[in-house]
Design an enzyme around this catalytic site. Structure first.
Site, short mmCIF file in Angstrom:
data_model
loop_
_atom_site.label_atom_id
_atom_site.label_comp_id
_atom_site.label_asym_id
_atom_site.label_seq_id
_atom_site.Cartn_x
_atom_site.Cartn_y
_atom_site.Cartn_z
N ARG A 29 0.73 -1.21 0.02
CA ARG A 29 -0.02 -0.04 0.04
C ARG A 29 0.94 1.27 -0.18
O ARG A 29 1.96 1.16 0.01
CB ARG A 29 -0.84 -0.04 1.35
CG ARG A 29 -0.40 0.35 2.60
CD ARG A 29 -1.20 0.29 3.86
NE ARG A 29 -0.38 0.77 4.93
CZ ARG A 29 -0.76 0.60 6.12
NH1 ARG A 29 -1.94 -0.13 6.38
NH2 ARG A 29 -0.19 1.11 7.07
N ASP A 50 5.64 -7.70 1.86
CA ASP A 50 4.92 -7.01 2.71
C ASP A 50 4.42 -7.85 3.91
O ASP A 50 4.18 -9.05 3.77
CB ASP A 50 3.85 -6.06 2.41
CG ASP A 50 3.51 -4.78 3.33
OD1 ASP A 50 3.21 -5.14 4.37
OD2 ASP A 50 3.38 -3.77 2.54
N ASP A 73 8.33 -10.02 6.57
CA ASP A 73 8.61 -9.02 7.68
C ASP A 73 10.07 -8.71 7.52
O ASP A 73 11.10 -9.64 7.60
CB ASP A 73 8.39 -9.83 8.80
CG ASP A 73 8.56 -8.86 10.02
OD1 ASP A 73 9.26 -8.13 9.95
OD2 ASP A 73 8.09 -9.41 11.30
N VAL A 74 10.51 -7.45 7.48
CA VAL A 74 11.69 -6.98 7.09
C VAL A 74 12.62 -7.43 8.11
O VAL A 74 13.81 -7.28 7.90
CB VAL A 74 11.68 -5.43 6.63
CG1 VAL A 74 11.15 -5.15 5.40
CG2 VAL A 74 11.34 -4.53 7.91
N ASN A 100 11.42 0.08 1.64
CA ASN A 100 10.26 1.39 1.88
C ASN A 100 9.40 1.06 3.18
O ASN A 100 8.99 2.18 3.68
CB ASN A 100 9.33 1.17 0.62
CG ASN A 100 8.15 2.03 0.72
OD1 ASN A 100 8.12 3.15 0.69
ND2 ASN A 100 7.25 1.22 1.17
N TYR A 165 11.36 7.47 15.61
CA TYR A 165 11.34 7.69 14.23
C TYR A 165 12.60 8.42 13.69
O TYR A 165 13.04 7.97 12.66
CB TYR A 165 9.90 8.18 14.00
CG TYR A 165 9.58 8.18 12.40
CD1 TYR A 165 9.39 7.01 11.81
CD2 TYR A 165 9.64 9.24 11.75
CE1 TYR A 165 8.92 6.96 10.38
CE2 TYR A 165 9.57 9.49 10.42
CZ TYR A 165 9.03 8.38 9.80
OH TYR A 165 8.88 8.32 8.36
N LYS A 169 15.32 7.20 11.07
CA LYS A 169 15.52 7.72 9.68
C LYS A 169 16.97 8.17 9.36
O LYS A 169 17.45 8.31 8.36
CB LYS A 169 14.44 8.65 9.59
CG LYS A 169 13.16 7.94 9.35
CD LYS A 169 12.86 6.82 8.26
CE LYS A 169 11.60 6.25 8.06
NZ LYS A 169 11.55 5.18 7.04
N THR A 200 -0.68 9.10 2.64
CA THR A 200 -0.86 7.77 2.90
C THR A 200 -1.35 7.24 4.25
O THR A 200 -1.59 8.25 4.99
CB THR A 200 0.57 6.93 2.86
OG1 THR A 200 1.36 7.29 3.73
CG2 THR A 200 1.29 7.32 1.54
N1 LIG Z 1 3.67 9.29 4.54
C1 LIG Z 1 4.54 10.29 4.86
O1 LIG Z 1 4.25 11.22 4.95
C2 LIG Z 1 5.99 9.72 5.06
C3 LIG Z 1 7.01 10.72 5.31
C4 LIG Z 1 8.35 10.41 5.10
C5 LIG Z 1 8.65 9.27 5.17
N2 LIG Z 1 7.79 8.15 4.76
C6 LIG Z 1 8.31 6.57 4.94
O2 LIG Z 1 7.93 6.35 3.54
C7 LIG Z 1 7.87 4.65 3.71
C8 LIG Z 1 6.57 4.30 3.22
O3 LIG Z 1 5.50 4.71 4.18
P1 LIG Z 1 3.87 5.00 3.37
O4 LIG Z 1 3.83 6.59 3.53
O5 LIG Z 1 3.56 4.57 2.33
O6 LIG Z 1 3.31 4.65 4.82
P2 LIG Z 1 2.24 3.19 4.98
O7 LIG Z 1 1.79 2.75 6.23
O8 LIG Z 1 0.99 3.05 4.01
O9 LIG Z 1 3.33 2.08 4.46
C9 LIG Z 1 4.14 1.51 5.09
C10 LIG Z 1 4.25 0.00 4.61
O10 LIG Z 1 5.24 -0.87 5.52
C11 LIG Z 1 4.84 -1.98 5.75
N3 LIG Z 1 5.36 -2.64 6.96
C12 LIG Z 1 5.14 -2.25 8.24
N4 LIG Z 1 6.29 -2.99 8.68
C13 LIG Z 1 6.61 -3.98 8.10
C14 LIG Z 1 7.48 -5.07 8.50
N5 LIG Z 1 8.05 -5.39 9.55
N6 LIG Z 1 7.83 -5.76 7.13
C15 LIG Z 1 7.38 -5.41 6.16
N7 LIG Z 1 6.48 -4.40 5.91
C16 LIG Z 1 6.25 -3.75 6.86
C17 LIG Z 1 3.12 -1.93 5.83
O11 LIG Z 1 2.37 -2.96 6.06
C18 LIG Z 1 2.83 -1.08 4.76
O12 LIG Z 1 2.63 -1.48 3.66
C19 LIG Z 1 8.09 4.37 5.18
O13 LIG Z 1 9.36 3.96 5.25
C20 LIG Z 1 7.80 5.84 5.92
O14 LIG Z 1 8.64 5.93 7.11
C21 LIG Z 1 6.42 8.48 4.83
#
Ligand SMILES: NC(=O)c1ccc[n+]([C@@H]2O[C@H](COP(=O)([O-])OP(=O)(O)OC[C@H]3O[C@@H](n4cnc5c(N)ncnc54)[C@H](O)[C@@H]3O)[C@@H](O)[C@H]2O)c1
Length: 258
Positions: A29, A50, A73-74, A100, A165, A169, A200
């Protein structure tokens, strides 16, 4: 919150990732799914990896023969080995890894627990380490590869209410540089991407009292669609960024300029 009133014209199908195999963690997602769709449009075979089995399988079905879902699971080394050995057994190269997957937590140094801190580090940081380690040998054999690690603007500055967090990062940013240094002589590039406010499920997690006032904190005055990050990740994954490694690429509408 002001969201993006933005549409990207990608021009449809292309060949920028023709014959490439990509693993995208957290691909079920959000940003990972946007990257999976965009990579497939450009000719890649994508492994959507995922913990969200149902969403991941649905997306893989939507993308047809160009994608598959693999439970990952990463933080689990055996899951990683299974993905890599599965691709090798199929005779596929491993050209691209997008680390990601990530989780968000709102905490403060003085109000965080060791368990919360370690959980964030385990997924956001150890997961990236294990992913790079899992693909490095195959990429070395190929003498090519592109690894894109998704950090955040929280990996460029301090964020008081996202203590763990932010630490995780920054670690992604540091790992990216060390790995880039080590792997450059094998023609493997490693870069980090630093998104700002992206629409998201993660953004929905912000509690009411911490909802960012997008109009005032983001110079461009809006949040972004996941597809806008996917364009940058695509460019880093492709040969178009052939001389870039060990660098930070920011996609935040100016959020981090101060
Ligand atoms: N949305 C934002 O505003 C934002 C901003 C900066 C950085 N990010 C980063 O972008 C990346 C993607 O996030 P997003 O915005 O799509 O949010 P999201 O929550 O929709 O997606 C995160 C995905 O990671 C998966 N995930 C979580 N734990 C996991 C694990 N142990 N093993 C495998 N998969 C796992 C979730 O199931 C999900 O599909 C993340 O690393 C997040 O930290 C997001």
């Amino acid at each position: 919150m002001v969201s993006s009133a933005f549409s990207i014209n990608t021009g449809g199908m292309g060949e920028r990732l023709k014959d490439c195999t990509a693993i995208i963690t957290g691909g079920a997602r959000g940003q990972g799914a946007a990257e999976a769709r965009r990579f497939v449009e450009e000719g890649a075979f994508v492994v959507i990896a995922d913990v969200l089995d149902s969403e991941g399988r649905t997306l893989a079905e939507e993308l047809g023969h160009s994608a598959t879902f693999h439970h990952l699971d990463v933080t689990d080394e055996e899951n990683w080995s299974a993905i890599v050995s599965g691709l090798v057994d199929q005779g596929r190269s491993i050209d691209i890894l997008v680390n990601n997957a990530g989780i968000l937590l709102f905490d403060r140094l003085t109000r965080s627990s060791r368990e919360d801190f370690e959980r964030i580090m385990e997924v956001n940081c150890t997961g990236v380490f294990l992913g790079m380690q899992a693909v490095a040998d195959e990429m070395k054999k190929q003498q090519s590869g592109s690894i894109v690690n998704i950090s955040s603007v929280a990996g460029l500055q301090g964020v008081g209410f996202q203590f763990s967090y932010s630490v995780s990062k920054w670690a992604v940013r540091g790992m990216t540089k060390s790995a880039a240094h080590e792997l450059a002589r094998h023609n493997i590039r490693v870069n980090s991407v630093h998104p700002g406010l992206i629409e998201t499920a993660m953004l929905d997690q912000f509690p009411e009292n911490l909802q960012p006032r997008v109009e005032s904190v983001v110079p461009m005055g809006r949040s972004a669609e996941a597809a806008e990050v996917a364009e940058l990740v695509l460019w880093l994954a492709s040969q178009e960024s052939s001389y870039c490694t060990g660098s930070e690429f920011v996609v935040d509408g100016g959020l981090s300029v101060g």
